[in-house]
Motif scaffolding. Sequence first.
Motif, PDB file in Angstrom:
ATOM      1  N   ASP A 291       0.813  -1.222   0.000  1.00 30.58           N
ATOM      2  CA  ASP A 291       0.000   0.000   0.000  1.00 30.58           C
ATOM      3  C   ASP A 291       0.844   1.268   0.000  1.00 30.58           C
ATOM      4  O   ASP A 291       0.318   2.374   0.147  1.00 30.58           O
ATOM      5  N   SER A 292       2.165   1.134  -0.139  1.00 31.67           N
ATOM      6  CA  SER A 292       3.046   2.304  -0.173  1.00 31.67           C
ATOM      7  C   SER A 292       4.324   1.924  -0.918  1.00 31.67           C
ATOM      8  O   SER A 292       4.549   0.750  -1.248  1.00 31.67           O
ATOM      9  N   MET A 293       5.130   2.935  -1.168  1.00 32.32           N
ATOM     10  CA  MET A 293       6.372   2.685  -1.888  1.00 32.32           C
ATOM     11  C   MET A 293       7.327   1.839  -1.042  1.00 32.32           C
ATOM     12  O   MET A 293       8.030   0.968  -1.568  1.00 32.32           O
ATOM     13  N   ARG A 294       7.360   2.068   0.252  1.00 29.60           N
ATOM     14  CA  ARG A 294       8.239   1.296   1.122  1.00 29.60           C
ATOM     15  C   ARG A 294       7.808  -0.171   1.153  1.00 29.60           C
ATOM     16  O   ARG A 294       8.651  -1.079   1.097  1.00 29.60           O
ATOM     17  N   ALA A 295       6.498  -0.399   1.202  1.00 25.05           N
ATOM     18  CA  ALA A 295       6.005  -1.784   1.199  1.00 25.05           C
ATOM     19  C   ALA A 295       6.320  -2.464  -0.134  1.00 25.05           C
ATOM     20  O   ALA A 295       6.688  -3.645  -0.171  1.00 25.05           O
ATOM     21  N   ALA A 296       6.222  -1.713  -1.241  1.00 21.85           N
ATOM     22  CA  ALA A 296       6.550  -2.286  -2.551  1.00 21.85           C
ATOM     23  C   ALA A 296       8.033  -2.631  -2.640  1.00 21.85           C
ATOM     24  O   ALA A 296       8.416  -3.650  -3.222  1.00 21.85           O
ATOM     25  N   GLN A 297       8.875  -1.786  -2.056  1.00 22.17           N
ATOM     26  CA  GLN A 297      10.309  -2.090  -2.043  1.00 22.17           C
ATOM     27  C   GLN A 297      10.608  -3.353  -1.243  1.00 22.17           C
ATOM     28  O   GLN A 297      11.442  -4.174  -1.643  1.00 22.17           O
ATOM     29  N   ALA A 298       9.929  -3.513  -0.117  1.00 25.46           N
ATOM     30  CA  ALA A 298      10.133  -4.724   0.682  1.00 25.46           C
ATOM     31  C   ALA A 298       9.692  -5.971  -0.101  1.00 25.46           C
ATOM     32  O   ALA A 298      10.366  -7.014  -0.066  1.00 25.46           O
ATOM     33  N   LEU A 299       8.585  -5.859  -0.819  1.00 24.47           N
ATOM     34  CA  LEU A 299       8.132  -6.992  -1.630  1.00 24.47           C
ATOM     35  C   LEU A 299       9.112  -7.287  -2.764  1.00 24.47           C
ATOM     36  O   LEU A 299       9.341  -8.450  -3.117  1.00 24.47           O
ATOM     37  N   GLN A 300       9.702  -6.243  -3.329  1.00 27.99           N
ATOM     38  CA  GLN A 300      10.701  -6.455  -4.379  1.00 27.99           C
ATOM     39  C   GLN A 300      11.934  -7.176  -3.830  1.00 27.99           C
ATOM     40  O   GLN A 300      12.500  -8.056  -4.497  1.00 27.99           O
ATOM     41  N   GLN A 301      12.365  -6.788  -2.660  1.00 27.74           N
ATOM     42  CA  GLN A 301      13.505  -7.477  -2.051  1.00 27.74           C
ATOM     43  C   GLN A 301      13.190  -8.950  -1.794  1.00 27.74           C
ATOM     44  O   GLN A 301      14.036  -9.827  -2.029  1.00 27.74           O
ATOM     45  N   LYS A 302      11.976  -9.216  -1.312  1.00 24.32           N
ATOM     46  CA  LYS A 302      11.582 -10.597  -1.076  1.00 24.32           C
ATOM     47  C   LYS A 302      11.552 -11.373  -2.396  1.00 24.32           C
ATOM     48  O   LYS A 302      11.997 -12.535  -2.472  1.00 24.32           O
ATOM     49  N   ALA A 367       3.887  -1.727  -9.579  1.00 22.13           N
ATOM     50  CA  ALA A 367       3.355  -1.266  -8.298  1.00 22.13           C
ATOM     51  C   ALA A 367       4.289  -0.249  -7.645  1.00 22.13           C
ATOM     52  O   ALA A 367       3.835   0.767  -7.087  1.00 22.13           O
ATOM     53  N   HIS A 368       5.595  -0.515  -7.720  1.00 26.34           N
ATOM     54  CA  HIS A 368       6.549   0.427  -7.145  1.00 26.34           C
ATOM     55  C   HIS A 368       6.478   1.777  -7.866  1.00 26.34           C
ATOM     56  O   HIS A 368       6.480   2.846  -7.230  1.00 26.34           O
ATOM     57  N   ALA A 369       6.400   1.738  -9.198  1.00 24.46           N
ATOM     58  CA  ALA A 369       6.281   2.984  -9.954  1.00 24.46           C
ATOM     59  C   ALA A 369       4.970   3.697  -9.613  1.00 24.46           C
ATOM     60  O   ALA A 369       4.929   4.936  -9.488  1.00 24.46           O
ATOM     61  N   PHE A 370       3.878   2.931  -9.431  1.00 24.56           N
ATOM     62  CA  PHE A 370       2.583   3.529  -9.085  1.00 24.56           C
ATOM     63  C   PHE A 370       2.639   4.199  -7.716  1.00 24.56           C
ATOM     64  O   PHE A 370       2.201   5.350  -7.555  1.00 24.56           O
ATOM     65  N   HIS A 371       3.184   3.500  -6.728  1.00 23.99           N
ATOM     66  CA  HIS A 371       3.272   4.084  -5.378  1.00 23.99           C
ATOM     67  C   HIS A 371       4.232   5.275  -5.354  1.00 23.99           C
ATOM     68  O   HIS A 371       3.985   6.260  -4.636  1.00 23.99           O
ATOM     69  N   SER A 372       5.302   5.188  -6.100  1.00 23.59           N
ATOM     70  CA  SER A 372       6.240   6.316  -6.160  1.00 23.59           C
ATOM     71  C   SER A 372       5.574   7.547  -6.767  1.00 23.59           C
ATOM     72  O   SER A 372       5.710   8.671  -6.256  1.00 23.59           O
ATOM     73  N   THR A 373       4.841   7.340  -7.864  1.00 24.91           N
ATOM     74  CA  THR A 373       4.131   8.462  -8.486  1.00 24.91           C
ATOM     75  C   THR A 373       3.050   8.998  -7.554  1.00 24.91           C
ATOM     76  O   THR A 373       2.822  10.220  -7.491  1.00 24.91           O
TER      77      THR A 373
END
Length: 705
Positions: A291-302, A367-373
């Motif tokens: 639901d946020s850019m930080r959460a998307a980054q954590a999912l990307q790392q996983k 998703a990361h690009a969406f949350h970042s925007t």
Amino acid sequence: MEASSILPILKKKLAFLSGGKDRRSGLILTIPLNSDQTSMEELSATLDYLLSIPSDKCKARGFTVIVDGRRSQRLVNVIPAEVSLVCVVKPDEFWDKKVTHFCFWKEKDRLGFEVILVSANKLTRYIEPCQLTDDFGGSLDYDHSDWLNKRLVFEKFTKESTSLLDELTIINDSEKSASVDKDNPLLFELLCVCAGHELLSELQQRRFNGSEGGGGGQAAWCPMEEELLAQPQVTKLLDSLREQYTKYQELCRQRNKRAQLDEIHTKVMQVVNWLQGPGSELLKTQQTIGDSMRAAQALQQKHEEIESQHSEWFAVYVELNQQIAALLSAGEEEEVVELKALQQQLSDVCYSQASQLETRQNVLQAAHAFHSTTQELSQQLDGLLGMLCADVSPADGASIQQNLKLLEEKLQTVEAGLSSLRQKGTLVLEQMCGQASWALEEAESPPGEQQDNVQHVQAVMEEMELRKQRCEDMVDVRRLKMLQMVQLFKCEEDALQAVEWLGELLDALLKTHVRLGDDSQETRTMLDKHKKFVDVAQSTYDYGRQLLQATVVLCQSLRCTTRSSGDTLPRLNRVWKQFTVSADERQQRLELALNFHTAAERVLQQERVEVESLDEVDSSGRTLLDRLTLPIIFPDGSEQFFGSPSDTAATAEGVRERLLLIEERRLQLQELIFLLCGGESLLKALLTPLLPPPHLQLEQIFHGA
């Protein structure tokens, strides 16, 4: 005999085969006899080795031996029987010639070959110069060290390759070849093949260079017979090595083929079982987008960790695929069917898993690009809202314009950000649809996490749309207010400009509008121009009044005060009153001047003039002169003259000149009356002193007389 066994003797160059040939194509053997200390045993060993190199066919043609008698006078008794001709090079000194000639001549009948005693410069009669070395005036190139090194390399290669051939033959023919180490023959064979190729390349290169050299101006280098024989020997050994090693490789391949098939089958099943088991379970647990850019980054790392685990198995897949492809190219029919089945199963599973990983990665990137925007757009909206909530203090028109431009830029940035958010939101939804398609294949019902993801994206986009709409409404209000401020400052500036223009018109009126014209026509023209000048000033004043009225209305709308109400309006009225007084005075003077010039011109043009007309003109002229001496009195009590005293005096001078003409006309009239009447009383009346004329009075006033 090998060269390595007599290497120290060969290095002494007691004799050598230079590669040259005599006219019968026999090889030339050169014996330098460098000193009298030459050992016959060493020389004999050298000759034995050299004569063992050529082929039997070459030996059958016989040898030509060149003995350098210039350095030794001893007969060489070790010359072999294969020699057909001995050329003894005689010394240059007379006594040495005789001794050498005697030494060889007395042994002529005992030797089994022909002996020729010849000087060095006449040796070319028997042997071509291109077949002689430079020691005997020839052009044949010979390097003894190079020749010796090549012989050593050739003999070493021959010995090692023969040994390797014997070893490979034993291995290939033995039933226990499986127990023989296959690495050592491989390494040894590679070393021998490399050495053989280098030797063969060197021999062929020397032969090629020698064949090219004969076409130039220099003598050609002819390859030695031994080099010509060495090439096919080296080629034959290399071919034998390749043949035996090919057999050896075939045995090893047949022995290891079955073991490779079993090993490949085991590894393929390991890869397939992991990808379909733990690998698929890992992907099933990763469905959310955050639901946020930080959460998307954590999912990307996983997801990167999951990809790292898959990469290890994919590397095994690539290796197995290469091994299977290699076996398919050389396998038998039964083996090919089994290998193709394994390859197809492995490829299907790996490609399916890789596709799921790529789809998941695309979803997370979108998703990361969406949350970042979204975060960036939210910050832009907050900044725009903060700017709209701040009070606008009117400083000047330029600052208001700058703030308005900044506001428009921020609004455009928000619009661009919202457009980008729509695109990226659409992309996320499309990517999630692709992820849901393969998720449906793995599960019976669609997961609720996908629905939550879609609802979250749609809710974020709707919220941003609503915030942007509210900001647009506030921007419209702020834009209107700022445009009114810009208009207010513009009106104030234009009003101040109108005051300045009106002041400039007043200065021009007082400083330059002094002349009254030299005749009635000019005065009438000046009067018309003055009216137009006054009309311009009137329009400027009206324009300033309208601007000031507009500023009052704008200030009431903006609920602020303006500088015009307290300063500009009084200045405008004060300047206009001064201009009005000055313009009225200027118009009155022009009208007086017009009346004066009109009356004066009429009197001067008439033949019969009455005294009353002259008096009337004189009176109007003096009135005009008196008016020129008076200043302008403004409403505030200040005084101001038109132009400078010199300008006023010049204007008055024109009036005085016209008065002088009137006075002359009066005198003419008086003379005429005198002649007609002739009365003494009239003469006395004329001699009675009169008051000074008006122009003298004006001069007295200006000069203080």
